[in-house]
Write an enzyme that holds these catalytic residues in place. Structure first.
Site, short mmCIF file in Angstrom:
data_model
loop_
_atom_site.label_atom_id
_atom_site.label_comp_id
_atom_site.label_asym_id
_atom_site.label_seq_id
_atom_site.Cartn_x
_atom_site.Cartn_y
_atom_site.Cartn_z
N THR A 266 4.58 21.31 10.25
CA THR A 266 4.33 21.60 8.75
C THR A 266 5.80 21.68 8.40
OG1 THR A 266 2.37 23.05 9.25
CG2 THR A 266 3.88 23.67 7.61
N HIS B 88 -7.00 23.23 13.09
CA HIS B 88 -6.54 23.43 14.61
C HIS B 88 -7.59 24.11 15.21
CE1 HIS B 88 -2.18 22.78 14.72
NE2 HIS B 88 -2.18 23.32 13.63
N ASP C 22 4.75 30.93 4.64
CA ASP C 22 6.24 31.19 4.11
C ASP C 22 6.76 29.71 3.99
OD1 ASP C 22 6.45 30.75 6.91
OD2 ASP C 22 6.98 33.03 7.04
N ARG C 23 6.73 29.04 4.93
CA ARG C 23 7.47 27.81 5.10
C ARG C 23 6.93 26.76 3.91
NH1 ARG C 23 4.77 28.92 9.97
NH2 ARG C 23 3.26 27.19 10.45
N HIS D 13 1.35 16.49 7.71
CA HIS D 13 0.83 15.71 8.66
C HIS D 13 -0.56 15.53 8.98
CE1 HIS D 13 -0.51 19.72 10.01
NE2 HIS D 13 0.79 20.28 9.82
#
Length: 564
Positions: A91, A317, A174-175, A361
Site C-alpha cells: 500500500t 485480505h 493514514d498512508r 497493488h
C-alpha cells in the site's frame, strides 16, 4: 580583415523579422516542437482503489452500471496492461509511486514499515513523533503522522507550484491520504477507528475545519454499526463458491458466507466497517463533504482531490480475489462511483473534470484456494525458516547475532522480504557481507520456498537480471532497504506451514503487479491501450495532460499516444 556577416546593422524590427523567418523555417522542417497545452480542468480527481486487480474490471464488466467504472473504461483511456515495475507491491509504496512517478528506489517508501538502521527500531511509513493529533487526542498514535519520510514531490506539489492549486487528500488509511497529497496540501484526512472520526495532524493545521467537524458530528460511522451486508445481485450471478477454501470471517462472525453483519467490538472500535462496502460509502460521503467544504473546482485555478478507497483491501485480505465478497464489494463500489460521478457532474460538470484511477497493488489468491485449483499455493513457515537460518550461520561461522531486528534467541526478522545484517558482528568475525550473502542465498534456494535471493551490492550495482530482478532493484532503496532480499515462489505467502485463512500481496508476480490505469477527461483519447505502461508513467502522463512540470524524481514517461 573579414567584414560582418551582415552588411547592414540590424534594427529591432529586422531582428524580429529574421527570428520569425528562422522559426518558420525550422517549423516547416521539423514540425511544432510542443503542442499547445490543453485547457486546464477545474478539478482533478485522483482515485486509488486499494487492492483493485486489473482482472476485476474484465470479469465484472458485464455487471457494472453505465455511470460507474464504465464511465472510465468505455469513455476514457484504459491502460489494460499497466504494471507495477517494482517490488514489494504494498500500500504505502503504491500510493507514493503513482503520484510521484518514481519507484521506492527514489522516494524511499519501501514498505508500510521497515527497519530503521539508525535507531534500531521499526519505522512506520508516515509516522512522525514531532507532530500531534488534530481532531483526536494530541498524543494519540493515529494522529502522529506526516509525509516527512517521503523523499521528493508529487503531482499535487507540482499543481501547487504551477497554479497555487488547492489540494485535499482523503482515505480511511493514514498512508492512503498522506502520501499522494504531497508536502503541503490544504488538508490530508484519515479515519480513526477508535473514535469513528476523520482526523489529521499538526503537520497540516492546528484545528480541523468546520466542515470536517460537522461531518464527524453526523456520526455516519456509528449509523453503519449493525447494518447487514447482503449480495447486490442474485447468488447465481457469483460463479465461485461462497465458502471458498482459505476464506476468513468478518469481525465477530463465525462463518465466511453471506449475509454479513457489521459488529463493533470494543478493542477494534469502528474498524469492522472498513472490511465492508460501508467503508467505501463512508469515504465517498466524506469526499462530497470535502468538495463542498473546500469549494473544490469552483475557482479560477485547477484544484485536486485525492481519494483512496481502502475497503476492497480490507475485504480482499480476508476473503481473497475469487470470493463472493470481493466480487460484491467491487460491484457496490461501481454503484458508489456512479453516484459520486453524477454528483461531480452536477457540482462541477464532468466536462470540467479530469479523473485518473488506479490501484496500489493486486492480491494473491488464498493459498488453499490456489491448491483447490491445482496450483502450488503454500503458507511456508518463514518464521521457522529464519530460526533455521540463524542456526545454520552459527554452525558455519560461529556464535553471534548476525541480523539487526532480531528478537530473543537472535531470531532474524524478515520485513517485506528484507533482512538487515549486524555489521559490527561481521567486522568482528572478519566476514565480508558478500560471503554471508552467498551462504544465505544457497541455503534459501535449497529450502524450496524461495524463487530468488538478492544481495545489497548486487542490487545497487544493477546486477539483478530479468523482469523479477528489475522489479526488485526498482524497489530497493540504498538508505533504507536491507542487506539481502528474499522473493517467495508464486502463490506462496508467509504462514505457519499449515492451512490457514486470508491472503496478502507484495510479490513481483502478475497477480500483484497487474492493475488498471484509467484516464478520463477532455485531454485524453478514448480507447483501450495494451501498450507497455508502468505505475510510474501515471504522473508524467497526467502532468503532460495538464501542461505542468512532472515531479522532480519522476522516472516514468508520458503516454503521448493517449493525449489529444
Amino acid at each position: 580583415m573579414g567584414g560582418s556577416v551582415y552588411s547592414t546593422p540590424l534594427t529591432p524590427n529586422l531582428m524580429k523579422f529574421k527570428f520569425l523567418a528562422c522559426a518558420l523555417s525550422l517549423s516547416l522542417c521539423f514540425g511544432s516542437t510542443h503542442a499547445a497545452p490543453p485547457k486546464a480542468p477545474k478539478l482533478v480527481v485522483a482515485i486509488v482503489v486499494d487492492q483493485l486487480r486489473y482482472d476485476y474490471l474484465e470479469r465484472f464488466h458485464h455487471q457494472f452500471t453505465e455511470g460507474g467504472f464504465r464511465l472510465l473504461t468505455d469513455q476514457g483511456a484504459f491502460m489494460t496492461f499497466a504494471q507495477y515495475d517494482y517490488s514489494p507491491t504494498i500500500t504505502a509504496p503504491g500510493h507514493a509511486s503513482y503520484f510521484s512517478g518514481s519507484p521506492p528506489m527514489a522516494h524511499g517508501i519501501i514498505g508500510n514499515e521497515w527497519f530503521d538502521k539508525r535507531t534500531g527500531q521499526p519505522m512506520y511509513c508516515v509516522s512522525d513523533p514531532d507532530v500531534t493529533g488534530v481532531g483526536t487526542a494530541p498524543d494519540a498514535k493515529a494522529g502522529k503522522m506526516s509525509p516527512r519520510n517521503f523523499i521528493g514531490a508529487t503531482v499535487a506539489d507540482q499543481m501547487r507550484l504551477h497554479w497555487g492549486s488547492k489540494v485535499v487528500a482523503i482515505s480511511v488509511k493514514d498512508r492512503g491520504a498522506i502520501l499522494p497529497g504531497g508536502k503541503k496540501p490544504a488538508g490530508a484526512y484519515w479515519f480513526e477507528s477508535a473514535t469513528g472520526h476523520f482526523i489529521t495532524s499538526s503537520y497540516y493545521m492546528p484545528e480541523l475545519p468546520d466542515w470536517v467537524k460537522t461531518f464527524n458530528d453526523s456520526k455516519q460511522a456509528e449509523a453503519m454499526i449493525g447494518q447487514t451486508w447482503e449480495r447486490l445481485l442474485d447468488e447465481k450471478e457469483y460463479p465461485t463458491p461462497d465458502d471458498g477454501a482459505g476464506e476468513s470471517q468478518l469481525t465477530g462472525e463465525s462463518t465466511s458466507t453471506f449475509p454479513h453483519k457489521v459488529i463493533k467490538e470494543e478493542k477494534d472500535g469502528y474498524e469492522s466497517i472498513l472490511s465492508t462496502p460501508f467503508g467505501n460509502q463512508l469515504l465517498a460521503e466524506f469526499a462530497k463533504a470535502a468538495i463542498e467544504g473546500e469549494k473544490l473546482g469552483q475557482g479560477s485555478r485547477p484544484d485536486l482531490l485525492c481519494v483512496s478507497f481502502s475497503s476492497n483491501d480490507y475485504c480482499g485480505h480476508k476473503f481473497g480475489p475469487y470470493s463472493h465478497e470481493a466480487q460484491d464489494i467491487t460491484l457496490r463500489l461501481d454503484r458508489q462511483f456512479a453516484d459520486f460521478f453524477a454528483y461531480l457532474d452536477k457540482k462541477v460538470g464532468l466536462a470540467n473534470i479530469a479523473i485518473v484511477l488506479t490501484a496500489d497493488h493486486g492480491v494473491c489468491p488464498a493459498p488453499e484456494y490456489a491448491q483447490s485449483q491445482g496450483l502450488d499455493g503454500a503458507r511456508p513457515a518463514v518464521s521457522d525458516l529464519m530460526n533455521e537460518l540463524q542456526n545454520k550461520l552459527v554452525e558455519r561461522f560461529g556464535p553471534g547475532r548476525y541480523f539487526l531486528g532480531a528478537k530473543i534467541g537472535f531470531k532474524p526478522r524478515l520485513t517485506d522480504g528484507n533482512l538487515y545484517y549486524n555489521h559490527p558482528v561481521l567486522v568482528e568475525k572478519q566476514l565480508a557481507p558478500e560471503t554471508v550473502t552467498a551462504f544465505v542465498r544457497e541455503w534459501a534456494l535449497s529450502t524450496g520456498v524461495f524463487h530468488a535471493v538478492y544481495g545489497r551490492e548486487q542490487l545497487l550495482d544493477g546486477r539483478a537480471p530479468g523482469v523479477i530482478g528489475q522489479r526488485v532493484m526498482n524497489g530497493f532503496n540504498g538508505e533504507r532497504s536491507g542487506d539481502i532480499v528474499f522473493v517467495q515462489k508464486p502463490f506462496a505467502i508467509p504462514g505457519s506451514g499449515k492451512p490457514g485463512t486470508g491472503t496478502t500481496h507484495g510479490s513481483p508476480f502478475s497477480y500483484d503487479t497487474h492493475i488498471p490505469v484509467l484516464f478520463y477527461g477532455s485531454a485524453f483519447k478514448t480507447g483501450r491501450y495494451a501498450d507497455e505502461f508502468h505505475i510510474t508513467d501515471i504522473a508524467p502522463t497526467l502532468s503532460a495532460a495538464l501542461g505542468i512540470q512532472e515531479p522532480p524524481s519522476c522516472m516514468g514517461k508520458p503516454m503521448v499516444k493517449i493525449l489529444k
